[in-house]
Scaffold this motif. Structure first.
Motif: not given
Length: 302
Positions: A88-108
């Motif tokens: 949850d925290e990392a999604i905010e930190v990497f909000a500008a990096h689409a590929s990282i945020r997408h993978a984190l969003g799937l876990l969320q």
């Protein structure tokens, strides 16, 4: 997504000045990791006949990397501090990096937002590991695949159960086939097709009792599952309060195993029952005081 995060650290000004490559920020290879704990962040202490004890590494304090690697910061954070972030925290930190945020969003999406990025796989529960695999399948965009899951709701809170069912619905919507072996009522009700086996358990089973929708099971008198679905949907705690402890109990007669001597006792339903005694008494003791099992105190020697 960890490869992408490691590249971000290697591309910082400090990382370039030091000549670090992305591999420097891997805790699985020597060079950048803490060699005292081999990048694990913890040390295992053998306790002879007792279970091993894990303690934080006294060199890196659990950061998993050596001091030179931790000197490189990306947006004010070291690589060790990024590992300590929750999803949850990392999604905010990497909000500008689409590929990282997408993978984190799937876990969320599968209810794993509380896990940290550095969570070690042996510490994951079976349900968590299964949901990580489901998240990977969501990200693969595969179609026409047949998924077989064996009781995926075991150990899940009802809230997480609903998240899991939404994940399965997303896989189904992509044109995939899902076969789930399950006893959970909510999962059965959400199924498009139900195959009910029985009519009993063990040697009394192995036959096809009914198949079709959940409503079809309701119209099949031989279906135990259908009779269960016909009952009003109760909250688990409401069902517990409805139990009459004076009459409802599990009766055990003639229990014989190892050193148990033909035991007979009752376990009241809807109550917390504690079975206690001297450690190892299930095999070494010849008596079991079951008259007040639900109120027994733990003996000092247990």
């Amino acid at each position: 997504f960890w490869d992408a995060i490691r590249r971000l650290f290697a591309e910082t000004n400090e990382g370039r000045l030091r000549g670090y490559k992305a591999t420097r920020f891997s805790f699985n290879t020597s060079g950048g990791r803490c060699e005292a704990c081999e990048g694990q962040g913890i040390k295992r202490i053998e306790m002879s006949f007792l279970p091993d004890v894990k303690v934080p590494c006294e060199v890196c304090n659990g950061a998993r990397f050596n001091a030179e690697t931790l000197a490189v910061r990306w947006r004010g954070r070291t690589i060790g501090e990024v590992l300590a972030l929750s999803v949850d925290e990392a999604i905010e930190v990497f909000a500008a990096h689409a590929s990282i945020r997408h993978a984190l969003g799937l876990l969320q999406d599968v209810g794993l937002g509380y896990l940290t990025l550095g969570q070690q796989s042996p510490t994951l529960s079976g349900g968590e590991a299964q949901r990580i695999r489901l998240a990977a399948q969501l990200g693969s965009n595969l179609r026409g695949v047949c998924y077989i899951l064996d009781e995926p709701t075991i150990g899940l809170h009802p809230r997480d159960n609903r998240i899991l069912l939404e994940t399965l619905a997303r896989l189904e919507a992509k044109g995939n086939t899902l076969i789930v072996v399950e006893h959970d009522e909510e999962t059965i009700r959400r199924a498009g097709h139900v195959i009910d086996l029985g009519p009993g358990a063990g040697h009394r089973g192995g036959e096809l009792v009914a198949q079709g929708s959940a409503d079809d099971l309701l119209r099949t008198p031989a279906s135990v599952t259908g009779r269960f679905l016909a009952q009003p949907l109760l909250h688990p705690f409401a069902a517990r309060r409805a139990v009459s402890a004076a009459t409802a109990a599990i009766a055990v007669q003639g229990a014989r195993l190892h050193n148990l001597k033909d035991l007979a006792f009752r376990i009241p339903l809807g109550r917390l029952t504690v079975v206690t005694g001297v450690s190892g008494s299930d095999r070494k003791s010849t008596r079991l005081n079951s008259s007040h099992m639900s109120e027994s105190r733990m003996p000092s020697s247990a």
